[in-house]
Design a protein around this motif. Structure first.
Motif, mmCIF file in Angstrom:
data_model
loop_
_atom_site.group_PDB
_atom_site.id
_atom_site.type_symbol
_atom_site.label_atom_id
_atom_site.label_comp_id
_atom_site.label_asym_id
_atom_site.label_seq_id
_atom_site.Cartn_x
_atom_site.Cartn_y
_atom_site.Cartn_z
ATOM 1 N N LEU A 26 -7.587 -11.467 3.515
ATOM 2 C CA LEU A 26 -6.225 -11.387 2.979
ATOM 3 C C LEU A 26 -5.147 -11.573 4.050
ATOM 4 O O LEU A 26 -3.959 -11.446 3.739
ATOM 5 C CB LEU A 26 -6.013 -10.029 2.298
ATOM 6 C CG LEU A 26 -6.839 -9.755 1.042
ATOM 7 C CD1 LEU A 26 -6.574 -8.342 0.538
ATOM 8 C CD2 LEU A 26 -6.533 -10.771 -0.054
ATOM 9 N N THR A 28 -3.924 -14.208 5.791
ATOM 10 C CA THR A 28 -2.949 -15.294 5.602
ATOM 11 C C THR A 28 -2.074 -15.085 4.369
ATOM 12 O O THR A 28 -0.840 -15.219 4.453
ATOM 13 C CB THR A 28 -3.669 -16.643 5.526
ATOM 14 O OG1 THR A 28 -4.406 -16.862 6.739
ATOM 15 C CG2 THR A 28 -2.669 -17.771 5.345
ATOM 16 N N PRO A 29 -2.635 -14.752 3.181
ATOM 17 C CA PRO A 29 -1.751 -14.509 2.021
ATOM 18 C C PRO A 29 -0.772 -13.366 2.247
ATOM 19 O O PRO A 29 0.416 -13.486 1.896
ATOM 20 C CB PRO A 29 -2.739 -14.187 0.890
ATOM 21 C CG PRO A 29 -4.015 -14.812 1.302
ATOM 22 C CD PRO A 29 -4.055 -14.691 2.787
#
Length: 271
Positions: A26, A28-29
């Protein structure tokens, strides 16, 4: 003394590995959402949010809540996890007061400014984590990026707190200039008049003091390194120190006493 339970230790190790895998997946998001959250907060402090942007901010906030809850469930030591993320937890709880209208007392002007201060500090903490994931916690790039975020968002907060007071910060460029002068330790003639502005000013001054020392040490290291590479400089570099060591080694070899050759006419030593 009780012996540790191997099964319990294995379970904690597996949960820790799962937490690390989830965090990596998670990264990068959540990084993109973190910068988007900072941008929306800046727009809210300066101009206010339209219904569409407010809905977008609410969706991002819900995602942050779910991410925090999942990590809390997977954390082997939940109390330690909460202690390390207390600012993040507070910043996630603040929007709930406005979204669900839990108490009408928070509609007062001072209460709203206080909630905004907590939201600004919590968002800066989230921005710090996002930049750390981008640049790493070390390096000039991380410090420069963090300083830029602190200056832009801090100026937006100061403008929101001080724009309505007499002779306050009337425009965002004025607030940005004031924040830049504060972070560089130059200061200005204006001092905040609201309690929230003074609290934010104190936090910005602490950050400016810390980052000023970092940049001073970085520049000193850079110039000392350049002087060390110059053979005519007064600062001794690595090459000069290595040459000095070699000369000392050769001098020791020359001064080491050599044994005299044996005299053939001398009588043999008794056994």
């Amino acid at each position: 003394m009780p012996h540790p339970n191997p099964e319990k230790q294995q379970l904690q190790h597996e949960r820790y590995q799962l937490l690390q895998q989830l965090t990596d997946w998670l990264e990068t998001p959540m990084l993109v959402l973190g910068f988007g959250w900072l941008l929306l907060l800046g727009v809210e402090l300066l101009w206010g949010l339209t219904p569409a942007l407010e809905l977008l901010g609410t969706c991002i906030w819900v995602i942050f809540i779910l991410d925090f809850l999942v990590k809390l469930i997977l954390a082997p030591r939940k109390l330690s996890f909460l202690q390390q993320n207390i600012i993040t937890l507070i910043s996630l709880l603040v929007p709930a007061l406005r979204l669900f209208r839990l108490a009408r007392v928070f509609r007062a002007a001072r209460a709203v400014r206080g909630l905004r201060l907590v939201k600004v500090v919590g968002s800066l903490n989230r921005g710090m984590k996002a930049l750390a994931a981008s640049f790493g916690r070390r390096g000039v790039g991380y410090v420069l990026g963090l300083t830029g975020v602190v200056m832009l968002l801090g100026a937006a907060g100061m403008y929101a707190f001080e724009k309505d007071v007499p002779n306050g910060l009337r425009t965002y460029p004025e607030a940005l200039w004031w924040t830049a002068m504060l972070l560089t330790s130059l200061g200005s003639e204006y001092w905040p008049r609201t309690i929230e502005g003074r609290a934010l000013c104190f936090l910005l001054a602490l950050y400016g003091f810390a980052v000023f020392g970092y940049f001073t040490a970085t520049l000193a290291t850079f110039f000392m390194g350049r002087d060390a590479e110059n053979p005519q400089a007064e600062v001794a570099g690595a090459a000069a120190v290595a040459a000095l060591h070699e000369e000392v080694r050769q001098l020791r070899a020359e001064l080491r006493p050599t044994p005299w050759p044996a005299d053939p006419a001398a009588p043999p030593k008794p056994d």
